[in-house]
Design an enzyme around this catalytic site. Structure first.
Site, PDB file in Angstrom:
ATOM      1  CG  ASP A 277      -9.397 -10.128  -9.311  1.00 36.17           C
ATOM      2  OD1 ASP A 277      -8.696 -10.902  -9.929  1.00 36.17           O
ATOM      3  OD2 ASP A 277     -10.626 -10.033  -9.477  1.00 36.17           O
TER       4      ASP A 277
ATOM      5  CG  ASP B  22      -9.465  13.855 -15.494  1.00 37.26           C
ATOM      6  OD1 ASP B  22      -9.991  14.379 -16.508  1.00 37.26           O
ATOM      7  OD2 ASP B  22      -9.739  12.713 -15.101  1.00 37.26           O
TER       8      ASP B  22
END
Ligand code: NOJ
Length: 957
Positions: free
Chosen positions: A545, A624
């Protein structure tokens, strides 16, 4: 509104996913929840030593175990009184003893006292056969206020009743090994039922955790004796030896956090948790060796390493004749299920730990070679082009990887049919050169009614639920996504089926025909659809949201993961299982690949998320990372730590995932990456292309040399993978694992050992001209490329060459190599071997070679060759060390040993006698490396052509 927000988040996700943010370091720390913002951690840290509220009572032996009741101090005078709500109830303690000096301590709520629910015990991590190693305790001795039981011939376990303490000590002596609760910090918050008006919710940056059972955390202190350093508890981008996190002189007082998270552009020196968690710590010291402690608990954990003097005001005194490192362990939920390992050597501890959680799986041979990855190889033409360029530039590689863009809209198990219209044919072309393809399968499942996986999973009710009981709906690459409840074995087995050749359309069946270049005979190459697998980035609905990747620039948002009050089947809260979620995915995927190959092919599954035991299911990488020198440097301690905690098949993205490496950094990364157990180059899709031939001829040559070095050493690496598979001892090892009494090695994390024979020193600075290398031990070392000899026990200042990172073979060892360069490891299978014998000061050396079919499980039935080579008294002998058990499966190889190089042998001999054939072979001066320009000054036994599988001797005349 919600849709708008989603679109905005998707846009930001794409933007941020594509851009490299440079100024991350300054705000990174504020982005994650620190101990002060984590109520259970804050509460635990505020407690004072000596406040433990429990006393051991009713100590007895039952079913071969020691059991006791832990009574809250306030009512231990009257153990049978009623226990009102909110008051501490008695806990149940048990001590179990297993073979090889392993003590297990369990503490849980008493099921007879009707706790609101059963607390979570992490299933399927302990090996199913481990309980059979339990020793049946016969005798309980009482001593002052303690109960003592047998642990092993050298050790015993002690339970002190009041103040409560559990410790291991040497038998008959006072020397302690490990203890728990010596500082009285043990605390156990019991599950409760909420009363009207009580507020238990916890809020963090807009997200509310309902905490339906209230606080349920556990904490205790653990002390390691005769310890100079402690290691382990991955995953952190941090030093190998763990630094004090609390105590005098510690400025930034954050504990090491174990909480699996996708940390965008993680920084290189931080105690914050990354993608995986293993609550296993090893201590090591010069005087008495090594011990280990493992807490099987998959909730968020925080661990303090307490700097000496932290307890100065506690008034608690412990044996002062022993060096000690104190630690403090805090977990949000679960039970106490802990294991004490007595060592006494570093290899013993790793072996004891992996006897509980499993030995590392034996990889297929191809998986130990070089992997080429990029997010993304665009389409079939790109794949074909990259593949052919490797051949054009004479660079071997074994695996080409496809990232998420190969799928149809991030629906895993599907193909983008525009970019990849002929996936089978594409894979067959690679297979013809003995190469493999790996595709990605992520854990988020697109909530799209027309997607078969989602349709089936939602109909079957297989998704994790949110606190309100609806399918948890997160936000990731495909948009709205849900997550399978992998803790449930039924769901794992359903997932595993999805990898079958029939279900995974476009993946290739398991047997293809390829041409063996050496024999020109047609040989079978195995090519299954092997799958890269990534987990740990579980986007929470709050992120949906507000944003998803936005989290990375706006620190106020919640961490990117599933909410703690999400629900798994059986009423298990996500908080209890969080750190093991990826582990179950790894397990199910690996099982799927085994099933797919009809139980015949060893699976290859790479995961970023991990937990204790992941070593049984495949490889792990450090996620990463970024293309900078500090990240190259930290990759080494990260990999060594993984190895110490069971995960021996690991690596870091070569080149750095984010950002564009300068050619020098890229070359150095290849040079060190060639010695990582898992060797793969990978890059973010917004980085410039960086295949090995794109940086000019000289850099191509340097990268080619680095990759060639790995291919040459594949027989050695494969032998080490087998050693890990049988003993748990990792492929890449800290120096102190091989030189346990040499203090100068204890905090060295710039150099590492590959097996017991090779030492590698990284170069972590640009344009550096000199470096210092400490070569431990009394024996000499031989430079791997030039063959120059260096004294042991000395720090050498060496000139740095652009050609390679410093690497040395230890005198007294023999390394098997394959020196002919081909396109892939598969094509080298029938190539002959070279043995490099580095003689020690007594003119002796030893080494091993393990060979099997490189792909199936028949090695488990004994189908392998395992030789020991011994050089002594001027004679090299090949001995069989494989078991000769009757009925054992057979594996044969016609490979020969074509060359033997002797380092450290005085010049002069001209011939050698090969027995039993009784033939003479020539000795001449030859090069150490075939392509070397460095001359031919090394004694070489030419063409002895003895069978690698046979018994023989070669005597220098
Ligand atoms: C994150 C992974 O860690 C990385 O390896 C991958 O390339 C991207 N996701 C895209 O799948």
């Amino acid at each position: 509104m919600k849709t708008q927000m989603r679109n905005l988040s998707l846009l930001l996700l794409l933007l941020l996913g594509c851009s490299h943010l440079s100024s991350v370091v300054s705000w990174k720390k504020d982005e994650f929840r620190n101990c002060n913002q984590t109520p259970f951690c804050k509460r635990a840290r505020n407690r004072k030593p000596g406040t433990c509220a429990f006393v051991a009572h009713n100590v007895t032996l039952l079913d071969g175990e020691l059991t006791a009741k832990l009574l809250p101090k306030e009512n231990h005078e009257n153990p049978d009184q009623d226990h009102d709500q909110g008051q501490s109830k008695p806990l149940i303690l048990s001590l179990l003893v297993y073979q090889d000096g392993i003590l297990r301590l369990k503490i849980d709520e008493d099921p007879k006292l009707d706790p609101p629910k059963k607390r979570f015990e992490v299933p399927d991590v302990i090996l199913p056969e481990f309980p059979q190693k339990k020793l049946w305790l016969q005798k309980l001795s009482k001593e002052d206020d303690s109960s003592v039981v047998y642990l092993s011939d050298g050790y015993e376990a002690v339970l002190r009743h009041e103040p409560l303490e559990v410790y291991v000590r040497e038998k008959g002596g006072k020397r302690r090994v490990i203890s728990l609760n010596s500082h009285g910090l043990f605390d156990f918050e019991q599950l409760k039922v909420k009363k009207e008006g009580e507020e238990w919710e916890e809020r963090f940056r807009g997200h509310t955790d309902m905490r339906p059972y209230g606080s349920q955390s556990i904490s205790f202190d653990v002390s390691f004796y005769d310890a100079d350093f402690v290691y382990g508890i991955p995953e952190h981008a941090s030093s190998l030896a763990l630094k004090p996190t609390r105590g005098p002189g510690v400025e930034e007082s954050e504990p090491y956090r174990l909480f699996n998270l996708d940390v965008f552009e993680y920084i290189h020196d931080s105690p914050f948790g990354l993608y995986g968690s293993i609550p296993f710590m090893i201590s090591h010291g010069k005087s008495h060796g090594t011990s280990g402690f493992f807490w099987l608990n998959s909730a968020e954990m925080q661990i303090d390493v307490l700097g000496s003097g932290w307890d100065a005001e506690s008034g608690i005194s412990l044996p002062s004749s022993q060096n000690r490192i104190d630690t403090f362990w805090m977990s949000e939920a679960g039970i106490v299920d802990t294991f004490f390992f007595v060592g006494p050597g570093p290899k013993d501890v790793v072996s004891q730990y992996t006897s509980v959680t499993g030995r590392p799986a034996m990889p297929q041979l191809f998986a130990t070679a070089y992997h080429q990855c990029r997010w993304n190889y665009r389409d079939e033409e790109d794949v074909e082009n990259v593949d052919s360029k490797f051949d054009e530039h004479d660079i071997p590689y074994d695996v080409l990887w496809l990232d998420i863009e190969h799928t149809d809209g991030k629906r895993y198990f599907t193909w983008d049919r525009v970019l990849f219209p002929h996936p089978e044919e594409m894979q067959r072309k690679l297979a013809a050169k003995g190469r493999h393809m790996v595709t990605i399968v992520d854990p988020h499942i697109k909530r799209d009614e027309s997607y078969f996986l989602h349709k089936e999973a939602s109909q079957k009710g297989y998704y994790v639920k949110d606190a309100a009981g609806n399918d948890f709906d997160g936000w990731c690459w495909p948009g709205s996504s849900s997550y399978l409840d992998m803790v449930n074995p039924e769901i794992r087995s359903w997932w595993a089926e999805k990898f079958s050749v029939e279900n995974y359309v476009g993946s290739t069946p398991s047997l293809l025909r390829g041409l063996d270049p050496q024999s020109k005979r047609c040989k079978a190459f195995t090519l299954s659809g092997f799958h890269l697998f990534l987990v740990a980035f579980l986007y929470s609905s709050v992120c949906v949201d507000t944003s998803s990747r936005l989290i990375y620039v706006v620190p106020q948002l919640v961490e990117v993961t599933m909410p703690r009050d999400a629900l798994h089947q059986g009423g298990v809260e996500h908080r209890e299982v969080h750190n093991a979620y990826g582990y179950y995915f790894h397990m199910a995927t690996s099982d799927g690949l085994v099933k797919r190959g009809d139980g015949k092919d060893r699976p290859f599954v790479l995961s970023r998320a991990f937990f204790a035991g992941s070593q049984r299911y495949g490889a792990v990488w450090t996620g990463d990372n970024t293309a900078d020198w500090d990240q190259l440097r930290v990759s080494v301690p990260m990999i060594l730590t993984l190895g110490l905690t069971g995960i021996s098949f690991s690596g870091a993205d070569v080149g750095g995932f984010f950002g564009n490496p300068e050619p020098e950094l890229l070359v150095r990364w290849y040079q060190i990456g060639a010695y990582y157990p898992f060797f793969r180059a990978h890059a973010h899709h917004d980085t410039k292309r960086r295949e090995p031939w794109l940086f000019g001829e000289r850099n191509t040559e340097l990268i080619r040399d680095a990759i060639h070095m790995r291919y040459m050493l594949l027989p050695y690496f494969y032998t080490l993978f087998r050693e890990a598979n049988t003993s748990g001892v990792p492929v890449a090892r800290p120096l102190w694992m091989e030189f346990p009494s040499d203090e100068a090695t204890f905090s060295n994390d710039e150099a590492f050992m590959v097996g017991n024979s090779l030492l590698v020193q990284g170069i972590y600075t640009e344009r550096v001209k000199h470096t210092s290398v400490y070569l431990p031990g009394k024996e000499s070392w031989y430079d791997l490329k030039a063959g120059a000899v260096y004294k042991g026990g000395v720090t050498h200042k060496l000139e740095v060459s652009e050609e390679c990172v410093p690497a040395f073979q230890k005198a007294g060892t023999i390394i098997p190599r394959k020196d002919r360069f081909r396109r892939s490891s598969t094509q080298m299978v029938n190539d002959p071997y070279t043995l490099v014998i580095a003689l020690n000061s007594s003119q002796k050396a030893e080494g091993e070679l393990y060979v099997d079919d490189g792909k199936s499980f028949s090695f488990e039935q004994g189908a392998y060759i395992h030789r020991r080579f011994v050089f002594s008294d001027g004679k090299l002998t090949s001995l069989n060390v494989a078991s000769n058990a009757p009925g054992r499966a057979q594996f044969s190889s016609e490979c020969l040993i074509e060359r033997i190089i002797l380092l450290g042998h005085s010049a002069g001999p001209k011939t050698a006698l090969v027995e039993p054939e009784n033939k003479n072979v020539e000795i001449e001066m030859g090069p150490l490396l075939l392509k070397s320009k460095r001359g031919s000054g090394f004694i070489t036994i030419r063409k002895p052509n003895v069978p690698v599988a046979g018994d023989w001797t070669i005597k220098i005349l």
